[in-house]
Write an enzyme that holds these catalytic residues in place. Structure first.
Site, mmCIF file in Angstrom:
data_model
loop_
_atom_site.group_PDB
_atom_site.id
_atom_site.type_symbol
_atom_site.label_atom_id
_atom_site.label_comp_id
_atom_site.label_asym_id
_atom_site.label_seq_id
_atom_site.Cartn_x
_atom_site.Cartn_y
_atom_site.Cartn_z
ATOM 1 C CB THR A 15 17.067 42.967 -14.815
ATOM 2 O OG1 THR A 15 15.947 42.125 -14.084
ATOM 3 C CG2 THR A 15 16.494 44.641 -14.319
ATOM 4 N NE ARG A 19 23.620 41.343 -16.823
ATOM 5 C CZ ARG A 19 23.689 41.662 -15.635
ATOM 6 N NH1 ARG A 19 23.597 40.775 -14.300
ATOM 7 N NH2 ARG A 19 23.829 42.948 -16.184
ATOM 8 C CG HIS A 111 26.346 42.601 -10.299
ATOM 9 N ND1 HIS A 111 25.516 43.291 -11.157
ATOM 10 C CD2 HIS A 111 25.628 41.762 -9.928
ATOM 11 C CE1 HIS A 111 24.548 42.489 -11.316
ATOM 12 N NE2 HIS A 111 24.544 41.771 -10.789
ATOM 13 C CE LYS A 123 23.630 47.984 -20.613
ATOM 14 N NZ LYS A 123 23.253 48.396 -19.412
ATOM 15 C CG ASP A 274 29.053 47.212 -11.817
ATOM 16 O OD1 ASP A 274 29.794 48.238 -11.682
ATOM 17 O OD2 ASP A 274 28.273 46.733 -12.302
ATOM 18 C CG ASP A 276 28.961 46.720 -16.097
ATOM 19 O OD1 ASP A 276 28.859 47.164 -14.760
ATOM 20 O OD2 ASP A 276 27.512 47.238 -17.134
ATOM 21 C CG ASP A 278 26.273 48.930 -14.222
ATOM 22 O OD1 ASP A 278 27.059 48.658 -13.924
ATOM 23 O OD2 ASP A 278 25.521 49.096 -14.683
ATOM 24 N NE ARG A 279 24.931 46.602 -9.917
ATOM 25 C CZ ARG A 279 23.972 45.666 -9.244
ATOM 26 N NH1 ARG A 279 24.609 44.651 -8.298
ATOM 27 N NH2 ARG A 279 22.886 45.084 -9.739
ATOM 28 C CB THR A 341 13.641 46.668 -10.790
ATOM 29 O OG1 THR A 341 13.625 46.706 -9.676
ATOM 30 C CG2 THR A 341 15.102 46.122 -10.551
ATOM 31 C CD GLU A 361 17.851 46.999 -4.253
ATOM 32 O OE1 GLU A 361 18.728 46.696 -3.651
ATOM 33 O OE2 GLU A 361 17.862 46.499 -5.223
ATOM 34 C CB SER A 362 20.609 47.181 -7.184
ATOM 35 O OG SER A 362 20.306 47.687 -8.073
ATOM 36 C CE LYS A 373 23.412 49.451 -11.933
ATOM 37 N NZ LYS A 373 22.158 49.055 -13.153
ATOM 38 N NE ARG A 493 17.940 40.421 -7.099
ATOM 39 C CZ ARG A 493 19.045 40.692 -7.516
ATOM 40 N NH1 ARG A 493 19.328 39.937 -6.032
ATOM 41 N NH2 ARG A 493 19.357 40.585 -8.278
HETATM 42 C C1 G1P Z 1 19.800 43.818 -10.693
HETATM 43 C C2 G1P Z 1 18.948 44.797 -9.521
HETATM 44 C C3 G1P Z 1 18.524 46.134 -10.491
HETATM 45 C C4 G1P Z 1 19.523 46.225 -10.564
HETATM 46 C C5 G1P Z 1 20.326 45.035 -12.565
HETATM 47 C C6 G1P Z 1 21.152 45.729 -13.886
HETATM 48 O O1 G1P Z 1 18.626 42.986 -11.171
HETATM 49 O O2 G1P Z 1 18.328 44.813 -8.304
HETATM 50 O O3 G1P Z 1 18.281 46.719 -9.999
HETATM 51 O O4 G1P Z 1 19.316 47.688 -12.698
HETATM 52 O O5 G1P Z 1 20.776 44.360 -11.270
HETATM 53 O O6 G1P Z 1 22.281 46.219 -12.896
HETATM 54 P P1 G1P Z 1 18.165 42.255 -10.945
HETATM 55 O O7 G1P Z 1 19.032 41.091 -10.539
HETATM 56 O O8 G1P Z 1 16.758 43.052 -9.356
HETATM 57 O O9 G1P Z 1 16.225 42.143 -11.557
HETATM 58 ZN ZN ZN Z 2 27.143 47.070 -13.819
#
Ligand code: G1P
Ligand code: ZN
Length: 540
Positions: A15, A19, A111, A123, A274, A276, A278-279, A341, A361-362, A373, A493
């Site tokens: 996503t 990682r 995070h 990234k 978080d 880095d 962005d959250r 997402t 939502e995250s 973000k 999820r």
């Molecule tokens: C999670 C969040 C998603 C966000 C991503 C990176 O991804 O649900 O909204 O963009 O972290 O911060 P997921 O683990 O659900 O794929």
């Molecule tokens: Zn982050």
């Protein structure tokens, strides 16, 4: 120097970048193979300029040195790097845009906890400042499967503690203050005078930087420029292991902040960010703001901030995010987009001027000021709104729900499941989808059910398999998908949403308000039965 190598399995960006466990990243050639694949898959680094920085987690500094040496050996012209290799993700995005570079490499697992036994990540962001789109990450992944050699300069480490210009293997390295340009951007968007006056008038805030990268940014902006009381920002020193904290700003991991905000003599406003940066999570005195509600409130009030005076072009949210912002968009007469997402799906909408505000939502919200973000940005927009409206967070939220109705919302995560069990649960529900419309589940009628697919309205690209959704009459929904950011096993999820119009009398007990949705999910997907778990591991 040319180094012979062999493809390493599993270097597939998820996503949000690649990682993995830190030790894997530190193993022979792992980072090098991936970085070389990024260069190779994007037309080579020759003559190019990049931004490099990360969230300060364990291995951040050594990884930055490797990347600098590889960029030099691959013929890059210049790399802009934050002092001590620190850059928040939104600040990196801004620097890519501001300096018109060819892209950037951000070192972070967001995070996820940091340390030798925890997670690391890389990234690649493209020239627009945003996460590489899927076509690019797929090309990078394909390259990791073919790679035979990488290039790295046989040179000393760069002194990253010293601001200024240095050379490495004929490449220019500009070490910059990681905060300055970002802080200037924030000043251009928000009414700092008004916010400063609010703080001067006794407004109190707590900002928990969770020992991650936002600390220096929050101190400079909130305490120095806006005059918040010294000590407003806590856990402000970025640490390689985040002080053992889990740098995820949600009610579970930012417990101390929640306790303070719900305790006696709570500050007026609380926020956390978080690893880095962005959250974000925002909390009022005695009231928690869900990220989906936060996005809706920000959209409804954005015009109160100078940077958004002209109004919003449109809004976008990820599919699992609650539809609260959609009704704001409808009231404003602007478009609302629903994307898969991950922030990368917002890039085209922002670039094309179709959306101004985006959110997930995250705990993610942002705007067209960067292509990521941005945690602190969301906090500053809230502060600007509070300074203008002169109401409490609770008053603003309650007024919002009265006007637009309320989307009770929660996400239930089942973590570290075996991949077989998790894909089994997904497969089970997927198999039922076609037969669901028209059925009554827990007294609610299903009106639509599908496996979400998205066609990008700008470039026509299609993303399939983006999550299972079951929509009920009246706007309530269930969504289920597998995480794409985990590093161990599978995380399932389950997203629950119940829409209630107007003043509803349901009160603030969100899980209770969602009880019918929770029962419907169990009836349809049988997660508890299949996993043998009593309930979710994390509820947000
Ligand atoms: C999670 C969040 C998603 C966000 C991503 C990176 O991804 O649900 O909204 O963009 O972290 O911060 P997921 O683990 O659900 O794929
Ligand atoms: Zn982050």
């Amino acid at each position: 120097m040319r180094v012979m190598t062999r493809p390493i399995d599993g270097q597939k960006p998820g996503t949000s970048g690649l990682r993995k466990k830190t030790k894997l990243f530190m193993s022979d050639g792992y980072l090098e193979n991936f970085i070389q694949s990024v260069f190779d898959a994007t037309g080579g680094a020759t003559g190019r300029t990049y931004v490099v920085g990360g969230d300060g987690r364990y291995f951040n500094d050594s990884a930055a040195q490797v990347i600098l040496k590889m960029a030099a050996a691959n013929g890059a012209k210049r790399v802009i790097v934050g002092r001590n290799a620190l850059l928040s993700t939104p600040a990196a995005s801004h620097l890519i845009r501001l300096n018109r570079t060819d892209g950037g490499l951000i070192l972070s697992a967001s995070h996820n906890p940091g340390g030798p036994d925890e997670d690391f990540g890389v990234k690649f962001n493209t020239a627009n400042g945003g996460p590489a789109p899927e076509a690019v990450t797929e090309a990078i992944f394909a390259r990791t499967g073919e790679i035979r050699e990488y290039f790295v300069a046989d040179d000393n480490d760069v002194d990253l503690s010293r601001i200024g210009t240095q050379q490495i293997g004929g490449m220019e390295v500009s070490v910059i203050d990681p905060v300055a340009d970002y802080a200037a951007l924030m000043e251009s968007l928000f009414d700092f005078d008004k916010i400063r006056a609010m703080f001067a008038g006794g407004f109190r805030m707590r900002f928990d930087a969770m020992c991650a990268v936002t600390g220096p940014y929050a101190r400079e902006i909130l305490e120095r420029r806006l005059g918040a009381e010294p000590g407003t920002v806590v856990n402000a020193e970025p640490l390689p292991d985040f002080g053992g904290l889990h740098p995820d700003p949600n009610p579970t991991w930012a417990r101390a902040l929640m306790d303070e905000m719900f305790g006696p003599d709570a500050p007026d406003f609380g926020a956390a960010s978080d690893g880095d940066g962005d959250r974000n999570m925002v909390v009022g005195r005695g009231i928690y703001v869900s990220p989906s509600d936060s996005l809706a409130v920000l959209a409804a009030n954005a015009r109160l901030a100078p940077g958004y005076r002209a109004g919003l072009k449109g809004v976008a949210r990820s599919m699992p995010t609650s539809a609260a912002v959609d009704r704001v968009a409808a009231a404003l007469g602007i478009a609302a987009y629903e994307t898969p997402t991950g922030w990368k799906f917002f890039g085209n909408l922002l670039d094309a001027g179709r959306a101004t505000l985006c959110g997930e939502e995250s705990f993610g919200a942002g705007s067209d000021h960067v292509r990521e973000k941005d945690g602190l940005w969301a906090v500053l927009l809230w502060l600007n709104i509070l300074a203008e409206r002169k109401e409490s967070v609770a008053e603003i939220l309650n007024a919002h729900w009265r006007l637009f109705g309320r989307n009770y919302y929660s996400r239930h995560d089942y973590e570290a499941l075996s991949v077989e069990v998790a894909t089994g649960v997904m497969g089970g529900l997927r198999g039922k989808l076609a037969g669901l419309p028209g059925q009554i589940v827990e007294g609610m009628k299903v009106i639509a059910a599908d496996d979400f697919a998205y066609t990008d309205p700008v470039d026509g690209s299609v993303a399939r398999g983006q999550g299972l959704r079951v929509v009920f009459e009246g706007g309530s929904r269930l969504v289920m998908r597998l995480s794409g950011t985990g590093t161990e096993g599978a995380t399932l999820r389950l997203y629950l949403e119940r829409f209630v119009a107007g003043p509803d009398g349901l009160g603030d007990a969100v899980q209770e308000a969602l009880a019918p949705m929770i029962r419907a999910a169990e009836a349809l997907a049988g997660i508890r039965t299949a996993t043998g778990r009593e309930g979710p591991d994390v509820i947000t």
